[in-house]
Scaffold this motif. Sequence first.
Motif, PDB file in Angstrom:
ATOM      1  N   LYS B  65       0.841  -1.198   0.000  1.00 22.30           N
ATOM      2  CA  LYS B  65       0.000   0.000   0.000  1.00 22.30           C
ATOM      3  C   LYS B  65       0.876   1.248   0.000  1.00 22.30           C
ATOM      4  O   LYS B  65       1.456   1.594   1.042  1.00 22.30           O
ATOM      5  CB  LYS B  65      -0.883   0.032   1.249  1.00 22.30           C
ATOM      6  N   ILE B 137       0.007 -11.095 -11.525  1.00 22.98           N
ATOM      7  CA  ILE B 137      -0.830 -10.617 -12.629  1.00 22.98           C
ATOM      8  C   ILE B 137      -0.319  -9.278 -13.146  1.00 22.98           C
ATOM      9  O   ILE B 137      -0.187  -8.311 -12.387  1.00 22.98           O
ATOM     10  CB  ILE B 137      -2.306 -10.459 -12.209  1.00 22.98           C
ATOM     11  N   VAL B 144      -0.894  -6.027 -10.827  1.00 21.07           N
ATOM     12  CA  VAL B 144      -2.115  -5.921 -10.031  1.00 21.07           C
ATOM     13  C   VAL B 144      -1.790  -5.970  -8.533  1.00 21.07           C
ATOM     14  O   VAL B 144      -1.093  -6.893  -8.072  1.00 21.07           O
ATOM     15  CB  VAL B 144      -3.105  -7.056 -10.396  1.00 21.07           C
ATOM     16  N   HIS B 145      -2.250  -4.969  -7.782  1.00 23.11           N
ATOM     17  CA  HIS B 145      -2.108  -4.950  -6.329  1.00 23.11           C
ATOM     18  C   HIS B 145      -3.490  -5.029  -5.697  1.00 23.11           C
ATOM     19  O   HIS B 145      -3.921  -6.058  -5.272  1.00 23.11           O
ATOM     20  CB  HIS B 145      -1.347  -3.701  -5.880  1.00 23.11           C
ATOM     21  N   GLY B 146      -4.197  -3.873  -5.668  1.00 16.01           N
ATOM     22  CA  GLY B 146      -5.538  -3.868  -5.091  1.00 16.01           C
ATOM     23  C   GLY B 146      -5.507  -3.838  -3.577  1.00 16.01           C
ATOM     24  O   GLY B 146      -4.675  -3.164  -2.972  1.00 16.01           O
ATOM     25  N   LEU B 147      -6.420  -4.592  -2.967  1.00 12.69           N
ATOM     26  CA  LEU B 147      -6.551  -4.583  -1.512  1.00 12.69           C
ATOM     27  C   LEU B 147      -5.277  -5.116  -0.851  1.00 12.69           C
ATOM     28  O   LEU B 147      -4.752  -4.522   0.096  1.00 12.69           O
ATOM     29  CB  LEU B 147      -7.741  -5.448  -1.115  1.00 12.69           C
ATOM     30  N   VAL B 148      -4.778  -6.244  -1.304  1.00 10.40           N
ATOM     31  CA  VAL B 148      -3.527  -6.826  -0.790  1.00 10.40           C
ATOM     32  C   VAL B 148      -2.652  -7.077  -2.019  1.00 10.40           C
ATOM     33  O   VAL B 148      -1.938  -6.196  -2.467  1.00 10.40           O
ATOM     34  CB  VAL B 148      -3.796  -8.134  -0.018  1.00 10.40           C
ATOM     35  N   HIS B 149      -2.741  -8.229  -2.591  1.00  7.65           N
ATOM     36  CA  HIS B 149      -2.141  -8.576  -3.882  1.00  7.65           C
ATOM     37  C   HIS B 149      -2.703  -9.942  -4.243  1.00  7.65           C
ATOM     38  O   HIS B 149      -3.264 -10.628  -3.382  1.00  7.65           O
ATOM     39  CB  HIS B 149      -0.605  -8.587  -3.845  1.00  7.65           C
ATOM     40  N   PRO B 150      -2.588 -10.362  -5.502  1.00  6.76           N
ATOM     41  CA  PRO B 150      -3.179 -11.652  -5.870  1.00  6.76           C
ATOM     42  C   PRO B 150      -2.656 -12.790  -4.982  1.00  6.76           C
ATOM     43  O   PRO B 150      -1.477 -12.828  -4.638  1.00  6.76           O
ATOM     44  CB  PRO B 150      -2.734 -11.837  -7.329  1.00  6.76           C
ATOM     45  N   GLU B 151      -3.565 -13.667  -4.596  1.00  6.12           N
ATOM     46  CA  GLU B 151      -3.231 -14.850  -3.786  1.00  6.12           C
ATOM     47  C   GLU B 151      -3.940 -16.058  -4.395  1.00  6.12           C
ATOM     48  O   GLU B 151      -4.514 -16.885  -3.684  1.00  6.12           O
ATOM     49  CB  GLU B 151      -3.703 -14.632  -2.334  1.00  6.12           C
ATOM     50  N   GLY B 152      -3.882 -16.123  -5.728  1.00 14.00           N
ATOM     51  CA  GLY B 152      -4.658 -17.116  -6.469  1.00 14.00           C
ATOM     52  C   GLY B 152      -4.239 -18.559  -6.255  1.00 14.00           C
ATOM     53  O   GLY B 152      -4.874 -19.470  -6.806  1.00 14.00           O
TER      54      GLY B 152
END
Lengths: 298, 298
Positions: B65, B137, B144-152
Amino acid sequence: MRIGAIEAGGTKMVCGIGTPEGKIVDRISFPTEHPDITMPKVIAYFKDTKVEAIGIGTFGPINLKAGDRRYGSITTTPKPGWAHYPFLDQLRSQYDIPFGWDTDVNAAAYGESVWGAAKGLQSCMYYTIGTGIGVGIYSGGELVHGLVHPEGGHIPVRRHLADPYPGRCPYHQDCLEGMAAGPAVEDRWGQKAGDLPMDHPAWAIEAYYIAQAVTIAILMNSPEKVILGGGVMQQRQLLPLIQDEVKRSLNGYLQAEEITKRMEAYIVTPGLGQEAGLYGALALGLKAWEESRRNASI
Amino acid sequence: MRIGAIEAGGTKMVCGIGTPEGKIVDRISFPTEHPDITMPKVIAYFKDTKVEAIGIGTFGPINLKAGDRRYGSITTTPKPGWAHYPFLDQLRSQYDIPFGWDTDVNAAAYGESVWGAAKGLQSCMYYTIGTGIGVGIYSGGELVHGLVHPEGGHIPVRRHLADPYPGRCPYHQDCLEGMAAGPAVEDRWGQKAGDLPMDHPAWAIEAYYIAQAVTIAILMNSPEKVILGGGVMQQRQLLPLIQDEVKRSLNGYLQAEEITKRMEAYIVTPGLGQEAGLYGALALGLKAWEESRRNASI
């Protein structure tokens, strides 16, 4: 200044006129029939309105490849007359103004980021759960396109253990849309989703599938907000069931307070209500207008 | 000009020095122990190297963040000493240069977009399938980050019908990682994945799970390229099994020639081989350097 908006749905075409501040001042809707019938109505609606740009959010799949000769067309759809239909070119031939062009769900995601539930955020995901299931992704301040565009309504899902329903997607049988779109609910229970009582077992099963999709969406893309729209979400009892199920399935893995402490503000219904799609189209039109201004001033 | 690169893995720390053209000219690796032991080694490695920026791709979850007081730290990890460890601040206190900071898999996705299998594309997804499963991603030219980061790696998956294995994820039991990471393969069959013969039934089951994740990735994000790395993918027989299974499960729904006609060039192993992570860290360092130059010139 006025901006036009077109929300092109598989069953209904909604056209509107709005302001740069996000106020819709006029709207009209008519059935989506063969484009030879429907497009002249769309074109006629904007005549003499002096809109300075038009945004289009449409059913798909669509061509979003900038520079491609088929950019702006619908691609493969069973809807008569619409497969490979040059939607954008038809409008451009009538109106020499900037156009925004994206899927209905990307448009809704974008509209929510500008004026709705994800206002001020750099990312959100918008699901529509209705006749079909679609997902729009806004990420890092941009809508996600890529190879085609998100088609997350068709992901494989785990079956609910108490659900023998075979699914009804013509491509994937029991994918998310095949199991959880409105027609699947109606087919499974033999009555319209809207007629099922609030305490019917249908809703726990429906929440299970939607929550699974949302869990996957969160783990894959980590959006700052998940917005659930569409006709099925009009059932108010669904949202809390989905929120609980997502929390249960993530099981504390993602340590973000938005999820662990403020779930009720994280997975939400559209801030723009049932008109998220039309507002999204308006926002796309406004963006196209701003970009054309910026390019003109360079 | 030289740029530093750190690939911080859960078991191994790799440091390197490279050029802006993407050539690694020096590298070192040592076990990832308690940060009090490991970080001084990292800091010492870059001493007198005159690197003008350092990129870090690290195991996580991490804080991405911008502006947050804990930006640049590892967050919740069971690894002794690393939970809430201020990774980036430790390095910044020693080197007054620009730093790039992201997850190991986002770094690898970015490196592949700059010099590898996704060179010239605006989107790709990078999976590592090894001790754990992670996904990075790159979308619309940005990570891609967003709320946290991808955890796919932790998405729920459908079970293979011939697979009674219960799964071993401490959070989700039979999520993707719990069913398909290296330790699950070893646990399921009682021997190391690398020791199983090529025609062992293990591989069809493994391909089934990985293909399911890739199918979901394609439907959700529509990447222009899917890149599969990590130790498990060293088993060469897996890739064609996965490509076939993805094609089968999409079942013609996505009409993109990359999928319908050129699958062998769409789902691929890393163009940068087993060093995708280190090259990715180098690319992040280079990006940080370029951004600092751009900001300085404004």
